[in-house]
Motif scaffolding. Structure first.
Motif, short mmCIF file in Angstrom:
data_model
loop_
_atom_site.label_atom_id
_atom_site.label_comp_id
_atom_site.label_asym_id
_atom_site.label_seq_id
_atom_site.Cartn_x
_atom_site.Cartn_y
_atom_site.Cartn_z
N LEU A 184 -36.54 -9.26 -63.49
CA LEU A 184 -37.52 -10.15 -62.85
C LEU A 184 -38.11 -11.13 -63.85
O LEU A 184 -38.38 -12.29 -63.51
CB LEU A 184 -38.62 -9.31 -62.21
CG LEU A 184 -38.18 -8.36 -61.08
CD1 LEU A 184 -39.37 -7.58 -60.55
CD2 LEU A 184 -37.50 -9.14 -59.96
N GLN A 212 -35.33 -3.25 -64.18
CA GLN A 212 -35.89 -4.14 -63.16
C GLN A 212 -36.89 -5.13 -63.74
O GLN A 212 -36.84 -6.33 -63.42
CB GLN A 212 -36.56 -3.31 -62.06
CG GLN A 212 -37.21 -4.14 -60.96
CD GLN A 212 -37.60 -3.30 -59.76
OE1 GLN A 212 -36.73 -2.81 -59.04
NE2 GLN A 212 -38.89 -3.14 -59.54
N PRO A 266 -33.42 -2.91 -57.21
CA PRO A 266 -33.80 -3.09 -55.79
C PRO A 266 -34.68 -4.31 -55.55
O PRO A 266 -34.50 -5.03 -54.56
CB PRO A 266 -34.53 -1.79 -55.46
CG PRO A 266 -33.93 -0.77 -56.38
CD PRO A 266 -33.63 -1.51 -57.65
N ALA A 267 -35.67 -4.56 -56.43
CA ALA A 267 -36.54 -5.72 -56.24
C ALA A 267 -35.76 -7.03 -56.34
O ALA A 267 -36.01 -7.98 -55.58
CB ALA A 267 -37.68 -5.70 -57.27
N ALA A 268 -34.81 -7.08 -57.25
CA ALA A 268 -33.98 -8.29 -57.38
C ALA A 268 -33.06 -8.44 -56.18
O ALA A 268 -32.81 -9.55 -55.70
CB ALA A 268 -33.18 -8.24 -58.68
N GLN A 269 -32.54 -7.32 -55.66
CA GLN A 269 -31.70 -7.39 -54.46
C GLN A 269 -32.51 -7.88 -53.26
O GLN A 269 -31.98 -8.63 -52.42
CB GLN A 269 -31.09 -6.02 -54.17
CG GLN A 269 -30.04 -5.60 -55.17
CD GLN A 269 -29.33 -4.32 -54.74
OE1 GLN A 269 -29.51 -3.83 -53.64
NE2 GLN A 269 -28.51 -3.78 -55.64
N ASP A 270 -33.77 -7.49 -53.18
CA ASP A 270 -34.62 -7.97 -52.09
C ASP A 270 -34.79 -9.48 -52.17
O ASP A 270 -34.83 -10.18 -51.14
CB ASP A 270 -35.98 -7.29 -52.13
CG ASP A 270 -35.91 -5.83 -51.70
OD1 ASP A 270 -34.91 -5.46 -51.04
OD2 ASP A 270 -36.84 -5.06 -52.03
N LEU A 271 -34.90 -10.02 -53.39
CA LEU A 271 -34.99 -11.47 -53.55
C LEU A 271 -33.72 -12.15 -53.05
O LEU A 271 -33.78 -13.22 -52.44
CB LEU A 271 -35.22 -11.83 -55.02
CG LEU A 271 -36.57 -11.43 -55.64
CD1 LEU A 271 -36.59 -11.76 -57.13
CD2 LEU A 271 -37.72 -12.14 -54.93
#
Length: 391
Positions: free
Chosen positions: A220, A216, A186-191
């Motif tokens: 990152l 994740q 999810p954090a990478a998709q937000d980027l």
């Protein structure tokens, strides 16, 4: 009986009882109150903008709605997804595409939107999803992650990725490049959504996640290292542009390859006399190579032809005699003229071999050829002068 304008306005205040106004004779273009509409539950688009952006969009719709919302009846929609009955609620129509228009109108309290009803779109899940997704894909309104979700939903509806690619007349890579983004955390998709992680690197990272099963934190960390490598490459390129290229150094072998200049060497006589009483001459060592500037061929030929022997190149004169040495401002006569080479001859009994060996050791081929011709001419004159004149 069709209500007049005032009656319609009165109905708008009562959301549950507001009527649907037919605006065209064929009954397909309808002005539908917002409470009688519901977004579909299979729309892959999730980002509709901030509240401020939706309000701006709503005010634009209030001035003029250019495009009507395509909708299907609640009954037609629930035949495809009966499990959505509770989420859809007690409405008349379900929006096929245009949920952002619905949200913008709701943000400013707009009472109704113009809609076009077409239950043919609900013939099958495949046709409905195609209608939901194709508008956004063709207009590139999705962000990359939304598009990846949409393509994944289509693959589920069509059965295979190849079927989706063929339906949209795209290559197989068009499907795989989008679905690989769903492997990102999810954090990478937000980027990716914020465009802080370019698609080129996001797809590369998705493949690495598939191959190595990265979580994740590992995803990152890879992106941090990749950004550091980009900065280092950028700094190196900038430094290379600022630094002028260094001049190429000339090595010793390259210096030695330069053609040596001609240097006349005066032969040194050995102590004592030869057995025949003449002075013994020791052959001179070959001179060291000297770097010279290249001269034009015509000038070099002229100088070689016109220059006479130097003092260092002359043999020792006869006993009691003095050799005449041409000066730099007096040119010797050409061969064949009167007095040419007068005043210097080889000592009696001295052969040409030692002299030639010393003089020609450091010469080039052309200079050796010219010197040979010159000395041959001198010898001929010496022999001619030594013969007794006829009575």
């Amino acid at each position: 009986m069709t209500p007049n304008h005032n009656e319609f306005d009165d109905f708008i205040d009562d959301d549950e009882e507001a009527p649907i106004a037919d605006t065209r004779a064929d009954g397909r273009l309808l002005r539908v109150p917002l409470p009688r509409l519901s977004p579909n539950r299979v729309n892959p688009r999730k980002d509709f903008g901030s509240l401020e952006e939706l309000e701006d969009f709503g005010r634009s719709l209030k001035r003029r709605q250019i495009q009507a919302l395509p909708v299907v009846t609640r009954t037609a929609y629930l035949k495809l997804w009966p499990e959505h009955e509770e989420q859809v609620g007690n409405v008349d129509f379900v929006i096929v595409s245009g949920e952002r228009r619905f949200r913008g109108a709701s943000a400013i309290g707009l009472p109704a939107l113009e809609c076009v009803i077409n239950d043919d779109v609900a013939e099958s899940r495949k046709t409905f999803l195609d209608a939901v997704v194709s508008e956004n894909i063709d207009r590139q309104n999705f962000d990359a992650i939304e598009e990846a979700n949409a393509v994944d939903v289509l693959v589920e509806a069509f059965g295979t990725a190849r079927a989706v690619a063929e339906h949209y007349e795209r290559g197989d890579a068009w499907v795989s490049q989008r679905r690989v983004l769903l492997r990102l955390a999810p954090a990478a998709q937000d980027l990716v959504r914020r465009r802080d992680l370019p698609l080129e690197y996001a797809r590369k990272l998705g493949k690495l996640v598939k191959d190595h099963g990265w979580e994740q934190a590992e995803q990152l960390a890879w992106w941090e290292k990749e950004q550091q490598r980009q900065r280092e490459r950028k700094n190196a390129a900038a430094e290379a542009r600022r630094t002028p290229p260094a001049k190429e150094a000339v090595t010793e072998p390259q210096k030695a390859a330069v053609a040596p200049s001609f240097t006349a060497v005066k032969t040194q006589p050995e102590a004592g006399r030869a057995s025949d009483g003449s002075a013994a001459v020791k052959p001179a060592k070959a001179p060291a190579a000297q770097p010279v500037k290249e001269q034009p061929a015509r000038k070099a030929d002229t100088e070689a032809r016109e220059s006479g022997p130097t003092e260092a190149s002359l043999p020792e004169p006869r006993q009691g005699g003095t050799a005449e040495v041409p000066t730099t401002d007096t040119q010797p006569a050409e061969p064949g003229e009167a007095g040419a080479d007068a005043g210097w001859v080889l000592p009696p009994g001295l052969g040409w071999e030692p002299v030639l060996h010393g003089l020609m050791a450091g010469m080039g081929e052309l200079d050796r050829h010219k010197l040979t011709k010159r000395l041959s001419k001198v010898m001929e004159e010496e022999l001619s002068a030594a013969e007794p004149s006829s009575p």
